[in-house]
Design an enzyme around this catalytic site. Structure first.
Site, PDB file in Angstrom:
ATOM      1  CE  LYS A 191      -2.782   3.325   1.612  1.00 14.99           C
ATOM      2  NZ  LYS A 191      -1.856   4.444   1.340  1.00 14.99           N
ATOM      3  CD  GLU A 266      11.810  -0.217  10.305  1.00 22.14           C
ATOM      4  OE1 GLU A 266      12.581   0.615  10.811  1.00 22.14           O
ATOM      5  OE2 GLU A 266      11.953  -1.452  10.422  1.00 22.14           O
ATOM      6  CB  CYS A 300      12.375   8.967   9.290  1.00 21.37           C
ATOM      7  SG  CYS A 300      13.386   7.808   8.348  1.00 21.37           S
ATOM      8  CD  GLU A 399       9.273  12.743  12.245  1.00 16.91           C
ATOM      9  OE1 GLU A 399       8.142  12.257  12.454  1.00 16.91           O
ATOM     10  OE2 GLU A 399      10.158  12.147  11.603  1.00 16.91           O
TER      11      GLU A 399
HETATM   12  P1  NAD Z   1       1.706   8.538   7.765  1.00 21.29           P
HETATM   13  O1  NAD Z   1       1.831   7.741   9.004  1.00 21.29           O
HETATM   14  O2  NAD Z   1       0.733   9.637   7.720  1.00 21.29           O
HETATM   15  O3  NAD Z   1       1.369   7.613   6.510  1.00 21.29           O
HETATM   16  C1  NAD Z   1       2.144   6.486   6.198  1.00 21.29           C
HETATM   17  C2  NAD Z   1       1.283   5.482   5.448  1.00 21.29           C
HETATM   18  O4  NAD Z   1       0.240   5.055   6.322  1.00 21.29           O
HETATM   19  C3  NAD Z   1       0.604   6.018   4.191  1.00 21.29           C
HETATM   20  O5  NAD Z   1       0.609   5.021   3.199  1.00 21.29           O
HETATM   21  C4  NAD Z   1      -0.819   6.279   4.667  1.00 21.29           C
HETATM   22  O6  NAD Z   1      -1.767   6.186   3.634  1.00 21.29           O
HETATM   23  C5  NAD Z   1      -1.005   5.146   5.658  1.00 21.29           C
HETATM   24  N1  NAD Z   1      -2.051   5.391   6.663  1.00 21.29           N
HETATM   25  C6  NAD Z   1      -2.551   6.573   7.109  1.00 21.29           C
HETATM   26  N2  NAD Z   1      -3.536   6.359   8.019  1.00 21.29           N
HETATM   27  C7  NAD Z   1      -3.652   5.018   8.157  1.00 21.29           C
HETATM   28  C8  NAD Z   1      -4.464   4.174   8.969  1.00 21.29           C
HETATM   29  N3  NAD Z   1      -5.375   4.681   9.791  1.00 21.29           N
HETATM   30  N4  NAD Z   1      -4.288   2.845   8.878  1.00 21.29           N
HETATM   31  C9  NAD Z   1      -3.362   2.310   8.060  1.00 21.29           C
HETATM   32  N5  NAD Z   1      -2.570   3.061   7.246  1.00 21.29           N
HETATM   33  C10 NAD Z   1      -2.701   4.406   7.297  1.00 21.29           C
HETATM   34  O7  NAD Z   1       3.203   9.045   7.470  1.00 21.29           O
HETATM   35  P2  NAD Z   1       3.691   9.998   6.300  1.00 21.29           P
HETATM   36  O8  NAD Z   1       3.215  11.372   6.597  1.00 21.29           O
HETATM   37  O9  NAD Z   1       3.369   9.365   5.001  1.00 21.29           O
HETATM   38  O10 NAD Z   1       5.277   9.890   6.495  1.00 21.29           O
HETATM   39  C11 NAD Z   1       6.000  10.655   7.386  1.00 21.29           C
HETATM   40  C12 NAD Z   1       6.353   9.860   8.617  1.00 21.29           C
HETATM   41  O11 NAD Z   1       7.030   8.647   8.256  1.00 21.29           O
HETATM   42  C13 NAD Z   1       7.340  10.605   9.491  1.00 21.29           C
HETATM   43  O12 NAD Z   1       6.974  10.451  10.837  1.00 21.29           O
HETATM   44  C14 NAD Z   1       8.660   9.906   9.199  1.00 21.29           C
HETATM   45  O13 NAD Z   1       9.627  10.074  10.196  1.00 21.29           O
HETATM   46  C15 NAD Z   1       8.218   8.497   9.027  1.00 21.29           C
HETATM   47  N6  NAD Z   1       9.206   7.686   8.293  1.00 21.29           N
HETATM   48  C16 NAD Z   1       9.938   6.748   8.964  1.00 21.29           C
HETATM   49  C17 NAD Z   1      10.921   5.999   8.286  1.00 21.29           C
HETATM   50  C18 NAD Z   1      11.770   4.976   8.996  1.00 21.29           C
HETATM   51  O14 NAD Z   1      12.447   4.201   8.321  1.00 21.29           O
HETATM   52  N7  NAD Z   1      11.789   4.924  10.310  1.00 21.29           N
HETATM   53  C19 NAD Z   1      11.123   6.209   6.927  1.00 21.29           C
HETATM   54  C20 NAD Z   1      10.356   7.169   6.282  1.00 21.29           C
HETATM   55  C21 NAD Z   1       9.389   7.896   6.978  1.00 21.29           C
END
Ligand code: NAD
Length: 496
Positions: A191, A266, A300, A399
């Site tokens: 997804k 992650e 991140c 963050e």
């Molecule tokens: P997000 O959590 O908003 O979304 C991530 C994914 O989750 C998307 O595909 C989104 O559609 C999905 N999602 C949203 N609501 C959901 C729900 N209720 N149930 C299931 N899936 C759902 O994050 P973002 O804004 O896309 O990304 C930024 C965040 O990701 C930051 O906090 C960043 O630090 C983190 N990040 C972490 C890593 C790592 O390796 N640790 C890498 C990249 C990004």
């Protein structure tokens, strides 16, 4: 410097011309039964790039069935590791051959500089090759020395595995996620984030072209609270992996807990860089300014808290100011641009809000940052910013996910370490000094999954990368250990 707008490759034009970009599920293009779609935009111009199916729980269910079917019937799971490895190398070859095409699609969809997107695609190729090789060289059968018994453990792939990805490194993170799962013999349901679905859709078609059995790679596009939630709640998945924010990570973890599906999380970070007074000031400032402006700070594991020894603090700050003011903000497809847009308006407002609330809580702006305009482009631009003050400040604690660094002074090694560890996050930090003994001592004591010495954001394959606390759960990615996460173990015992 002359501004060179990158020409879109004809293949990219053709890809974007399709009225609806459909991903593959079980080898067939899929649409939502209710006809729902959503648009994906170019963050740098605001233009619509493509319309994409908004898939419901029904199509997610079909994707999990397709993945289960492929796991049980296609022969993928039982292929000898060298034959599965050869197929993954074939996929890597084809991605490499189309590196520039995928990179342009990714650059447009995620607002990335094209050169950075090319690096991401190259990283995907390297990850796939790494796991395709490693999986051929580790033993899945382990004989145990047990008194009075013959005993061994045997590892098997789990079955269909679910993956939910964010928008900051869409293609690279798909590689980090699915490469070990596929190399271990599992099948996957991906997804992608709603802001960046295009490279995942492209990959699902490419997998079919190179001859991976239908259903080994399935992609479900849609919004988080519908499609994402349906993936995380599906009891038919045997393993789950989520990369994204801690807030959504908790929801995914809860859903997996209810189904007793093992889950890898992650999550976000609030990393520190500790700068001692024996560094090359100009060089260290350049590297940290480079880190915080790389992909507009949407990283991140970025260094967002810069802790600088009192003796060099003013000199270091002056050097950073000089360098950060030279960063050229612009459209991501223009050659002179050094920092592109953030992914969407919500993210831009988030950055601006943190700058304002940080100041309200007493932080001082060293470099003001704020909204940026790029002539002729209705994209989501911000300027890089530097702040200073107490680490209790909201902008130092939470963050932001933008090009903002928060600076503070320290006097002693112990104080620096306490400042690094004064956060619930635990993803990645760095320490900068010409005394490598001191660096190693501090690196080992920083409370996080990853510590870097005289560098920030380095990810060689073979080194586990993952977070603890609010930054993640269960292991990480990118190393041999990850491969073992994608095998379940069965113990066999026979009394002698
Ligand atoms: P997000 O959590 O908003 O979304 C991530 C994914 O989750 C998307 O595909 C989104 O559609 C999905 N999602 C949203 N609501 C959901 C729900 N209720 N149930 C299931 N899936 C759902 O994050 P973002 O804004 O896309 O990304 C930024 C965040 O990701 C930051 O906090 C960043 O630090 C983190 N990040 C972490 C890593 C790592 O390796 N640790 C890498 C990249 C990004």
């Amino acid at each position: 410097m002359a501004t060179v707008m990158s020409q879109l490759l004809p293949e990219v034009d053709t890809f974007l011309e399709g009225s609806l970009q459909r991903p593959l599920v079980g080898g067939k293009e899929v649409e939502a039964a209710d006809g729902h779609t959503f648009e994906t935009h170019d963050p740098g111009s605001g233009d619509v790039l493509a319309t994409v199916p908004h898939l419901s729980a029904k199509e997610v269910d079909a994707a999990v069935s397709a993945a289960r079917q492929a796991f049980e019937k296609s022969g993928w799971a039982t292929l000898p590791p060298n034959e599965r490895g050869a197929m993954l190398h074939r996929l890597a070859d084809e991605v490499e051959r189309r590196l520039n095409i995928i990179a342009q699609i990714e650059a447009l969809d995620a607002g990335k500089l094209e050169a950075h997107a090319q690096g991401d695609v190259a990283n995907f190729v390297a990850t796939l090759r790494y796991f395709a090789e490693v999986a051929q060289h580790v033993s899945r059968r382990n004989t145990l020395a047990v008194k009075g018994h013959e005993a061994w453990t045997m590892r098997h792939p789990w079955g269909p595995c679910g993956f939910i990805f964010p928008w900051n490194f869409p293609f690279l993170l798909i590689g980090w996620g699915i490469a070990p799962a596929l190399a271990a013999g599992n099948t996957v349901v991906i997804k992608p984030a709603e802001d960046t679905p295009l490279s995942a859709i492209y990959l699902s078609h490419l997998a079919q072209e190179v001859g991976l059995p239908d259903g080994v790679i399935n992609v479900v596009t849609g919004l988080g609270e519908t499609t994402g939630a349906a993936v995380s709640q599906h009891a038919g998945l045997r393993r789950m992996s989520f990369t994204g924010s801690p807030e959504v990570g908790r929801l995914v973890g809860e859903a997996c807990g209810r189904n007793l599906v093992p889950v890898k999380l992650e999550l976000g970070g609030k990393g520190a860089a500790v700068v001692f007074d024996d560094v090359d000031i100009a060089d260290t400032a350049a590297k940290l300014v480079g880190a915080i402006t790389f992909h507009t700070g949407q990283v991140c594991c970025d260094a967002t808290r810069w802790l600088v020894h009192r003796r060099i603090y003013d000199q270091f700050v002056n050097e950073c100011v000089k360098q950060i003011k030279q960063v050229q903000v612009g459209y991501q497809m223009e050659g002179s641009t050094q920092m592109g847009p953030v992914v969407n308006e919500k993210q831009r407002q988030r950055v601006l809000r943190y700058l304002a609330s940080g100041v309200k809580e007493g932080a001082r702006m060293i470099v003001e940052g704020g909204a940026a305009e790029v002539p002729g482009k209705a994209g989501h631009y911000v300027k890089p910013a530097l702040m200073e003050g107490s680490l209790e400040n909201v902008a130092a604690r939470e963050e932001i996910f933008g090009p903002v660094a928060f600076l503070a002074k320290f006097e002693s090694e112990d104080q620096a370490l306490a400042m690094v560890n004064s956060t619930d996050y635990g993803l990645a930090n760095s320490v900068w000094s010409s005394d490598l003994g001191r660096c190693a001592r501090i690196a080992e004591q920083m409370r996080a999954g990853n510590s870097w010495i005289n560098a920030h954001n380095v990810f060689p394959h073979g080194v586990p990368y993952g977070g603890i606390g609010k930054s993640g759960l269960v292991g990480g990615v990118n190393s041999v250990e990850t491969l073992f996460d994608y095998w379940r173990s069965v113990s066999v015992v026979r009394p002698l």
